[in-house]
Enzyme design. Structure first.
Site, PDB file in Angstrom:
ATOM      1  N   ARG A   1       0.835  -1.204   0.008  1.00  0.00           N
ATOM      2  CA  ARG A   1      -0.032  -0.034  -0.089  1.00  0.00           C
ATOM      3  C   ARG A   1       0.833   1.400   0.019  1.00  0.00           C
ATOM      4  NH1 ARG A   1      -3.187  -3.027   3.128  1.00  0.00           N
ATOM      5  NH2 ARG A   1      -4.815  -4.006   2.063  1.00  0.00           N
ATOM      6  N   LYS A  26       2.958  11.713 -11.837  1.00  0.00           N
ATOM      7  CA  LYS A  26       2.172  10.641 -12.604  1.00  0.00           C
ATOM      8  C   LYS A  26       3.006   9.556 -12.977  1.00  0.00           C
ATOM      9  CE  LYS A  26      -0.300  13.530 -16.176  1.00  0.00           C
ATOM     10  NZ  LYS A  26      -0.578  13.613 -17.541  1.00  0.00           N
ATOM     11  N   GLU A  85      11.227  18.501 -24.731  1.00  0.00           N
ATOM     12  CA  GLU A  85      10.208  18.974 -23.506  1.00  0.00           C
ATOM     13  C   GLU A  85      10.765  20.556 -23.107  1.00  0.00           C
ATOM     14  OE1 GLU A  85       7.412  17.206 -23.356  1.00  0.00           O
ATOM     15  OE2 GLU A  85       8.220  15.206 -23.936  1.00  0.00           O
ATOM     16  N   LYS A 112       7.283  23.686 -15.442  1.00  0.00           N
ATOM     17  CA  LYS A 112       6.612  22.502 -15.104  1.00  0.00           C
ATOM     18  C   LYS A 112       6.090  22.617 -13.518  1.00  0.00           C
ATOM     19  CE  LYS A 112       5.574  17.633 -15.461  1.00  0.00           C
ATOM     20  NZ  LYS A 112       5.925  16.345 -16.141  1.00  0.00           N
ATOM     21  N   GLU A 165      -4.755  17.355 -13.662  1.00  0.00           N
ATOM     22  CA  GLU A 165      -5.114  17.606 -15.083  1.00  0.00           C
ATOM     23  C   GLU A 165      -6.734  18.155 -15.287  1.00  0.00           C
ATOM     24  OE1 GLU A 165      -2.210  15.890 -17.896  1.00  0.00           O
ATOM     25  OE2 GLU A 165      -4.082  15.244 -18.986  1.00  0.00           O
ATOM     26  N   ARG A 205      -3.381  22.393 -17.030  1.00  0.00           N
ATOM     27  CA  ARG A 205      -2.095  21.206 -17.046  1.00  0.00           C
ATOM     28  C   ARG A 205      -2.220  20.761 -18.404  1.00  0.00           C
ATOM     29  NH1 ARG A 205       0.156  16.786 -13.078  1.00  0.00           N
ATOM     30  NH2 ARG A 205       1.612  15.714 -14.179  1.00  0.00           N
ATOM     31  N   ASN A 228       0.450  19.746 -22.976  1.00  0.00           N
ATOM     32  CA  ASN A 228       0.036  18.848 -24.494  1.00  0.00           C
ATOM     33  C   ASN A 228       0.693  19.462 -25.508  1.00  0.00           C
ATOM     34  OD1 ASN A 228      -0.436  16.655 -22.966  1.00  0.00           O
ATOM     35  ND2 ASN A 228      -2.685  17.301 -22.481  1.00  0.00           N
ATOM     36  N   HIS A 236       1.852  17.783 -28.606  1.00  0.00           N
ATOM     37  CA  HIS A 236       1.615  16.340 -28.275  1.00  0.00           C
ATOM     38  C   HIS A 236       0.387  15.759 -29.064  1.00  0.00           C
ATOM     39  CE1 HIS A 236       4.570  16.935 -25.370  1.00  0.00           C
ATOM     40  NE2 HIS A 236       4.728  15.592 -24.978  1.00  0.00           N
ATOM     41  N   HIS A 277       1.887  12.642 -30.839  1.00  0.00           N
ATOM     42  CA  HIS A 277       1.786  11.306 -30.450  1.00  0.00           C
ATOM     43  C   HIS A 277       1.397  10.460 -31.594  1.00  0.00           C
ATOM     44  CE1 HIS A 277       1.104  11.731 -25.880  1.00  0.00           C
ATOM     45  NE2 HIS A 277       2.463  11.194 -26.044  1.00  0.00           N
ATOM     46  N   HIS A 282      10.278   9.773 -28.957  1.00  0.00           N
ATOM     47  CA  HIS A 282       8.981  10.819 -28.579  1.00  0.00           C
ATOM     48  C   HIS A 282       9.183  12.095 -28.921  1.00  0.00           C
ATOM     49  CE1 HIS A 282       5.686  12.145 -26.090  1.00  0.00           C
ATOM     50  NE2 HIS A 282       6.846  12.944 -25.301  1.00  0.00           N
TER      51      HIS A 282
HETATM   52  N1  LIG Z   1       5.012  10.445 -15.753  1.00  0.00           N
HETATM   53  C1  LIG Z   1       5.355  11.440 -16.738  1.00  0.00           C
HETATM   54  O1  LIG Z   1       4.585  12.529 -16.471  1.00  0.00           O
HETATM   55  C2  LIG Z   1       5.695  11.323 -18.021  1.00  0.00           C
HETATM   56  C3  LIG Z   1       6.147  12.346 -18.790  1.00  0.00           C
HETATM   57  C4  LIG Z   1       6.996  12.133 -20.114  1.00  0.00           C
HETATM   58  C5  LIG Z   1       7.358  10.612 -20.307  1.00  0.00           C
HETATM   59  N2  LIG Z   1       7.134   9.673 -19.482  1.00  0.00           N
HETATM   60  C6  LIG Z   1       7.546   8.272 -19.811  1.00  0.00           C
HETATM   61  O2  LIG Z   1       8.779   8.416 -19.866  1.00  0.00           O
HETATM   62  C7  LIG Z   1       9.189   7.086 -20.713  1.00  0.00           C
HETATM   63  C8  LIG Z   1      10.257   7.928 -21.556  1.00  0.00           C
HETATM   64  O3  LIG Z   1      11.559   8.124 -20.857  1.00  0.00           O
HETATM   65  P1  LIG Z   1      12.980   8.034 -21.403  1.00  0.00           P
HETATM   66  O4  LIG Z   1      13.065   8.872 -22.716  1.00  0.00           O
HETATM   67  O5  LIG Z   1      14.037   8.673 -20.326  1.00  0.00           O
HETATM   68  O6  LIG Z   1      13.144   6.497 -21.731  1.00  0.00           O
HETATM   69  P2  LIG Z   1      13.824   5.633 -21.045  1.00  0.00           P
HETATM   70  O7  LIG Z   1      13.801   5.328 -19.780  1.00  0.00           O
HETATM   71  O8  LIG Z   1      13.533   4.296 -21.818  1.00  0.00           O
HETATM   72  O9  LIG Z   1      15.449   5.804 -21.311  1.00  0.00           O
HETATM   73  C9  LIG Z   1      15.815   5.800 -22.793  1.00  0.00           C
HETATM   74  C10 LIG Z   1      17.072   4.876 -22.897  1.00  0.00           C
HETATM   75  O10 LIG Z   1      18.093   5.330 -22.233  1.00  0.00           O
HETATM   76  C11 LIG Z   1      18.805   4.431 -21.365  1.00  0.00           C
HETATM   77  N3  LIG Z   1      19.472   5.063 -20.433  1.00  0.00           N
HETATM   78  C12 LIG Z   1      18.685   5.944 -19.500  1.00  0.00           C
HETATM   79  N4  LIG Z   1      19.711   6.694 -18.798  1.00  0.00           N
HETATM   80  C13 LIG Z   1      20.695   6.362 -19.254  1.00  0.00           C
HETATM   81  C14 LIG Z   1      22.435   7.024 -19.088  1.00  0.00           C
HETATM   82  N5  LIG Z   1      22.674   7.819 -18.232  1.00  0.00           N
HETATM   83  N6  LIG Z   1      23.220   6.648 -19.877  1.00  0.00           N
HETATM   84  C15 LIG Z   1      22.920   5.718 -21.062  1.00  0.00           C
HETATM   85  N7  LIG Z   1      21.699   5.277 -21.335  1.00  0.00           N
HETATM   86  C16 LIG Z   1      20.839   5.477 -20.373  1.00  0.00           C
HETATM   87  C17 LIG Z   1      17.786   3.620 -21.028  1.00  0.00           C
HETATM   88  O11 LIG Z   1      18.071   2.165 -20.541  1.00  0.00           O
HETATM   89  C18 LIG Z   1      16.772   3.483 -22.307  1.00  0.00           C
HETATM   90  O12 LIG Z   1      17.581   2.402 -22.954  1.00  0.00           O
HETATM   91  C19 LIG Z   1       8.070   6.942 -21.590  1.00  0.00           C
HETATM   92  O13 LIG Z   1       7.639   5.484 -20.917  1.00  0.00           O
HETATM   93  C20 LIG Z   1       6.848   7.925 -21.031  1.00  0.00           C
HETATM   94  O14 LIG Z   1       5.764   7.248 -21.117  1.00  0.00           O
HETATM   95  C21 LIG Z   1       6.249   9.963 -18.421  1.00  0.00           C
HETATM   96 ZN   LIG Z   2       5.968  14.460 -23.967  1.00  0.00          ZN
END
Ligand SMILES: NC(=O)c1ccc[n+]([C@@H]2O[C@H](COP(=O)([O-])OP(=O)(O)OC[C@H]3O[C@@H](n4cnc5c(N)ncnc54)[C@H](O)[C@@H]3O)[C@@H](O)[C@H]2O)c1
Ligand SMILES: [Zn+2]
Length: 358
Positions: free
Chosen positions: A117, A139, A181, A219, A229, A233, A237, A240, A244, A260
């Protein structure tokens, strides 16, 4: 505890902590029963050793490794994480440190929020995207067979640690990806930041830490105004709604799909163009956006015959209301116009405009 380079958000701090001395003091003060570290296959190799080097006391923490990538952000992976936490006898006074990009932050935060929990979790974002975007705002969640981020909760971490040290191993494409972003935050809320960023010829710019700090302030202000949201908020987007759909289309059709942020860069150009038609966004500002984003992201050749697939994907957007596609466009740099309907005709015009830039 508070240091100069920090941002307070709700009841937790985002700390710029290159040497991790703040983390060390924080963990001592909290007296957690156990420290668990979640990393993916890349960050376990590239970031975890650095973490131990900076903070040798974490050698006694338990490392939980999970396969990397979006395709592994799901409930199966959470079950593995929970099983490993149980095997380590983690109780409700344990803490989970999420060491990785957005996948680890979203999934680790969600796993911690559900485990017994809810236990505390700390975000240590290691990609630009996770630093500027996913690690703050509360989120959390995972993908489900019917779509991205469908299962999740809102919950804040107890701490977020920012450090440029992780970026040393991140490839250029990933860095530029995350910057989309940062551009977005500037375009929706900060003409000053946009001016500074539009003059940068290289990413990351030399004053990256300051750029990150300023972007996080945008942010912070947005999520604090509207944490769940309900309205404002939505401005996050920008780019996006179309972006997307372009990302989904690219995943299906391209051999080397767009990241992305690369798709969002295309979306921002198209939605900025729509702003010139619906909201009085000045043509000269549109031209500047095109110039800056094309410098860093290049021009994307949208695969032939993609218009209808992209439009269909936009119709499925979970933010639509009464089957209307509502997007955020710009009235001016720093001034978003929310709930602007994108009709098929407007989309077609934006699509043709983007194509004409090739
Ligand atoms: N919660 C939110 O508000 C929110 C907002 C935007 C995106 N997201 C989510 O974030 C995710 C994308 O995040 P991301 O782009 O960081 O992707 P990711 O976590 O997949 O990282 C991208 C790649 O880089 C590698 N990596 C990470 N740190 C590294 C480092 N320091 N050196 C070398 N390699 C490294 C990872 O292993 C992966 O292969 C998606 O799932 C998306 O839905 C969430
Ligand atoms: Zn985004």
């Amino acid at each position: 505890m508070k240091t100069a380079q920090s941002i307070r958000l709700d009841d937790y701090y985002i700390i710029f902590d290159e040497s991790l001395t703040y983390l060390s003091a924080f963990l001592k003060e909290k007296k957690y029963s156990q420290i668990l570290i979640l990393a993916d296959s890349h960050t376990a190799k590239l970031c975890y050793p650095k973490l131990l080097e900076l903070l040798p006391e974490l050698k006694s923490a338990i490392l939980i490794e999970t396969p990397d990538g979006e395709s592994n952000k799901n409930l199966d992976a959470c079950q593995e994480i929970w099983a490993k936490m149980l095997k380590a006898h983690a109780d409700r006074k344990a803490v989970l440190i999420n060491l990785g990009g957005g996948v680890i932050g979203d999934m680790g935060g969600f796993s911690a929020a559900c485990y017994k929990r809810g236990i505390d979790f700390i975000q240590v974002p290691t990609t630009v995207l996770s630093q500027v975007d996913s690690s703050i705002g509360g989120k959390l969640g995972v993908d489900f067979k019917y779509g991205k981020n469908l299962i999740g909760v809102f919950k804040n971490p107890v701490l977020v640690l920012m450090s440029t040290v992780w970026l040393e191993t991140l490839d250029k494409r990933q860095i530029v990806n995350g910057f989309a972003e940062i551009f977005k935050h500037a375009l929706i809320q900060s003409p000053i930041q946009w001016k500074i960023l539009s003059e940068a010829t290289e990413l990351p710019p030399t004053d990256f830490e300051q750029v990150l700090y300023d972007s996080l302030l945008v942010k912070k202000q947005v999520v604090e105004t509207d944490p769940y949201e309900k309205g404002w908020r939505k401005i996050l987007n920008f780019g996006h709604t179309i972006g997307h759909a372009i990302e989904a289309n690219s995943l299906q059709k391209d051999e080397n799909p767009l990241f992305h942020g690369e798709a969002i860069a295309v979306g921002m150009i198209m939605e900025a163009y729509i702003g010139t038609l619906t909201s009085g966004f000045p043509q000269k500002d549109l031209e500047e956006i095109v110039k800056v984003l094309t410098l860093h992201y290049g021009h994307y050749n949208i695969p032939e015959g993609s218009e209808s697939t992209i439009w269909e994907a936009m119709l499925l957007d979970k933010k639509n209301q009464n089957r209307q596609i509502l997007a955020v466009v710009l009235k001016a740099i720093g001034q978003p116009d929310i709930d602007v309907e994108i009709t098929k005709e407007l989309f077609q015009k934006a699509f043709n405009y983007y194509r004409s830039l090739a």
